[in-house]
Scaffold this motif. Structure first.
Motif, short mmCIF file in Angstrom:
data_model
loop_
_atom_site.label_atom_id
_atom_site.label_comp_id
_atom_site.label_asym_id
_atom_site.label_seq_id
_atom_site.Cartn_x
_atom_site.Cartn_y
_atom_site.Cartn_z
N ALA A 15 0.84 -1.20 0.00
CA ALA A 15 0.00 0.00 0.00
C ALA A 15 0.87 1.25 0.00
CB ALA A 15 -0.92 0.00 1.21
N ALA A 16 1.96 1.19 0.77
CA ALA A 16 2.86 2.34 0.82
C ALA A 16 3.53 2.56 -0.52
CB ALA A 16 3.92 2.11 1.92
N LEU A 17 3.95 1.46 -1.16
CA LEU A 17 4.57 1.59 -2.49
C LEU A 17 3.59 2.16 -3.50
CD1 LEU A 17 6.62 -1.74 -2.73
CD2 LEU A 17 7.55 0.59 -2.64
N ALA A 18 2.35 1.71 -3.44
CA ALA A 18 1.34 2.19 -4.39
C ALA A 18 1.08 3.67 -4.20
CB ALA A 18 0.05 1.39 -4.20
N ALA A 19 1.26 4.13 -2.96
CA ALA A 19 0.99 5.55 -2.68
C ALA A 19 2.12 6.44 -3.14
CB ALA A 19 0.76 5.73 -1.18
N LEU A 20 3.32 5.85 -3.40
CA LEU A 20 4.46 6.65 -3.83
C LEU A 20 4.23 7.16 -5.25
CD1 LEU A 20 7.46 4.49 -2.58
CD2 LEU A 20 6.71 6.69 -1.65
N PRO A 21 4.69 8.38 -5.56
CA PRO A 21 4.58 8.87 -6.94
C PRO A 21 5.47 8.06 -7.87
CG PRO A 21 5.96 10.34 -5.60
CD PRO A 21 5.34 9.35 -4.66
N ALA A 22 5.05 7.96 -9.12
CA ALA A 22 5.85 7.24 -10.12
C ALA A 22 7.21 7.93 -10.28
CB ALA A 22 5.13 7.21 -11.46
N ALA A 23 8.25 7.11 -10.48
CA ALA A 23 9.60 7.67 -10.64
C ALA A 23 9.65 8.52 -11.90
CB ALA A 23 10.61 6.54 -10.72
N ALA A 24 10.37 9.61 -11.81
CA ALA A 24 10.52 10.50 -12.97
C ALA A 24 11.32 9.79 -14.06
CB ALA A 24 11.23 11.79 -12.55
N ALA A 25 10.96 10.05 -15.30
CA ALA A 25 11.72 9.52 -16.44
C ALA A 25 12.93 10.44 -16.66
CB ALA A 25 10.84 9.46 -17.68
N GLU A 26 14.12 9.87 -16.53
CA GLU A 26 15.35 10.64 -16.75
C GLU A 26 15.95 10.19 -18.08
OE1 GLU A 26 17.85 10.26 -13.34
OE2 GLU A 26 16.41 11.25 -12.02
N TRP A 27 15.83 11.05 -19.07
CA TRP A 27 16.22 10.71 -20.44
C TRP A 27 17.52 11.42 -20.83
CZ3 TRP A 27 11.34 10.84 -24.12
CH2 TRP A 27 10.48 9.81 -23.76
N ASP A 28 18.48 10.62 -21.30
CA ASP A 28 19.70 11.17 -21.88
C ASP A 28 19.46 11.41 -23.37
OD1 ASP A 28 21.51 11.21 -19.64
OD2 ASP A 28 21.46 9.01 -19.71
N MET A 29 19.87 12.57 -23.86
CA MET A 29 19.63 12.93 -25.26
C MET A 29 20.93 13.30 -25.97
SD MET A 29 17.09 15.83 -26.84
CE MET A 29 16.89 15.98 -28.63
N PRO A 30 21.45 12.42 -26.82
CA PRO A 30 22.65 12.76 -27.60
C PRO A 30 22.32 13.69 -28.77
CG PRO A 30 21.90 10.55 -28.17
CD PRO A 30 21.00 11.03 -27.06
N THR A 31 23.16 14.70 -28.98
CA THR A 31 23.05 15.59 -30.14
C THR A 31 24.44 15.76 -30.74
OG1 THR A 31 23.43 17.71 -29.04
CG2 THR A 31 21.19 16.83 -28.93
N PRO A 32 24.52 16.08 -32.04
CA PRO A 32 25.83 16.11 -32.71
C PRO A 32 26.60 17.42 -32.56
CG PRO A 32 24.02 15.61 -34.25
CD PRO A 32 23.42 16.18 -33.00
N TYR A 33 25.91 18.53 -32.25
CA TYR A 33 26.55 19.84 -32.38
C TYR A 33 26.76 20.51 -31.03
CZ TYR A 33 24.82 18.72 -37.00
OH TYR A 33 24.55 18.06 -38.17
N GLY A 34 27.68 21.47 -31.01
CA GLY A 34 28.07 22.15 -29.78
C GLY A 34 26.99 23.07 -29.23
N ASP A 35 27.23 23.57 -28.02
CA ASP A 35 26.23 24.37 -27.32
C ASP A 35 25.98 25.72 -27.98
OD1 ASP A 35 26.10 22.31 -25.54
OD2 ASP A 35 27.16 23.32 -23.91
N SER A 36 26.92 26.22 -28.77
CA SER A 36 26.75 27.52 -29.41
C SER A 36 25.89 27.45 -30.67
CB SER A 36 28.11 28.12 -29.78
OG SER A 36 28.78 27.31 -30.74
N VAL A 37 25.61 26.25 -31.16
CA VAL A 37 24.83 26.07 -32.38
C VAL A 37 23.34 26.24 -32.06
CG1 VAL A 37 24.20 24.43 -34.20
CG2 VAL A 37 26.56 24.57 -33.39
N PHE A 38 22.62 26.96 -32.91
CA PHE A 38 21.22 27.26 -32.59
C PHE A 38 20.36 26.02 -32.47
CE2 PHE A 38 20.87 27.08 -37.21
CZ PHE A 38 19.58 26.60 -37.44
N HIS A 39 20.69 24.96 -33.20
CA HIS A 39 19.93 23.71 -33.05
C HIS A 39 20.01 23.21 -31.60
CE1 HIS A 39 18.75 22.71 -37.17
NE2 HIS A 39 19.92 23.17 -37.56
N THR A 40 21.21 23.22 -31.04
CA THR A 40 21.40 22.75 -29.67
C THR A 40 20.69 23.66 -28.69
OG1 THR A 40 23.58 21.92 -30.36
CG2 THR A 40 23.13 22.01 -27.99
N GLN A 41 20.77 24.96 -28.91
CA GLN A 41 20.10 25.91 -28.02
C GLN A 41 18.58 25.69 -28.04
OE1 GLN A 41 21.55 29.65 -29.52
NE2 GLN A 41 23.60 29.35 -28.67
#
Length: 326
Positions: A15-41
């Motif tokens: 019952a205690a487990l059922a009452a706990l909120p679902a764990a957040a989805a933590e997603w890693d996202m690979p992208t090809p370009y650097g932080d200064s590129v507008f696509h990445t921004q």
């Protein structure tokens, strides 16, 4: 008594487990370009929007500049579930299906308005091709249009006859041939040296690459052909997307729609600012002459027909839809 106590404790724990909120989805996202590129921004803003809309239930960590997976590996990493979500250049998938090369056919769509029309016509089949691989398209954003950089003004393709022309894939090699130039394979990082040593006399690339390579040091003329506007796609693993609660899926799609709109606006702003930088550094910026425009249109038709030979009926359907909406 002991058994009943164990059952009671077990029931209380469940019952205690059922009452706990679902764990957040933590997603890693690979992208090809650097932080200064507008696509990445744009993608970083998308990640913030998703977190806000889901109240932290989906947290996307952007791994830019190929730091998690190299560009050629990103699509398959998402397909295999090694990363839930990622970004890739659409035309990198052209060896899998010619449909993915439609936005890289020179002179088929030579403005943001035309590129948008081509995307509207091609998006359904792109989504279908991705779905067959267990991938869902979230959004796509174009790079600035590819334009001519030369040491002398170009009024017609005759001015490029015999010139050594930078090529970086099959399409640019074919384009050089049709313009009467000699294609020479040169990677982006080698552009300044190639011009300085006379290995190339001309190239076609975006104003962004022109600025980053300081094209004014080795060319004097920028002819704003916007030959094609290649797009980056953001894709998500369909199984992982479908496993999300409905409200989270909706939030993700709404953030994606906003990111696509914002990304196209950022791309246009990038085009204007980078062309201005070329001018500020002494380059002459010109629109294609009537003769060159006509020749480019003919080259575009030739390369479209060659693409259709590979793409078949599916490709013809996209071209027909695109042209009927023009």
């Amino acid at each position: 008594m002991t058994i009943n106590l164990h059952r009671l404790l077990a029931g209380t724990a469940l019952a205690a487990l059922a009452a706990l909120p679902a764990a957040a989805a933590e997603w890693d996202m690979p992208t090809p370009y650097g932080d200064s590129v507008f696509h990445t921004q744009n993608i970083m803003q998308f990640a913030e929007d998703v977190s806000a809309a889901t109240e932290g239930d989906i947290e996307i960590t952007v791994h830019s500049a190929g730091s998690l997976f190299a560009h050629p590996e990103i699509k398959d990493s998402v397909r295999r579930g090694l990363a839930p979500i990622g970004e890739t250049l659409m035309s990198r998938l052209a060896n899998e299906d010619p449909i993915f090369a439609i936005d890289s056919i020179p002179f088929l769509a030579s403005s943001y308005e035309e590129a948008r029309g081509l995307w509207d016509a091609s998006r359904p089949i792109v989504e279908e091709k991705l779905a067959a691989q267990g991938l869902t398209l979230l959004f796509a954003v174009p790079w600035p249009g590819q334009s001519l950089y030369t040491q002398e003004p170009v009024e017609s393709s005759a001015d490029l006859e015999g010139a050594s022309f930078r090529a970086y894939n099959a399409a640019t090699e074919r384009l050089a041939q049709l313009m009467g130039a000699v294609p020479t394979q040169i990677e982006t990082g080698d552009i300044p040296t190639a011009f300085a040593t006379g290995r190339v006399d001309a190239m076609i690339t975006s104003p962004s690459t022109g600025v980053s390579s300081q094209a004014w040091d080795f060319t004097s003329y920028y002819t704003d052909t916007q030959a094609w506007l290649p797009k980056n796609m953001v894709i998500v693993n369909t199984g992982m997307f479908d496993a999300l609660p409905e409200d989270q899926r909706t939030a993700l799609l709404e953030a994606a729609e906003a990111a696509e709109t914002r990304g196209w606006e950022m791309s246009e702003a990038e085009t204007e600012s980078q062309i201005a930088t070329l001018e500020e550094n002494g380059m002459t910026v010109a629109q294609p002459s009537e003769t060159l425009s006509q020749e480019m249109s003919e080259i575009g038709e030739t390369m479209t027909q060659e693409w259709l030979e590979e793409a078949g009926d599916a490709g013809q359907g996209v071209i027909d839809a695109y042209r009927s909406a023009e």
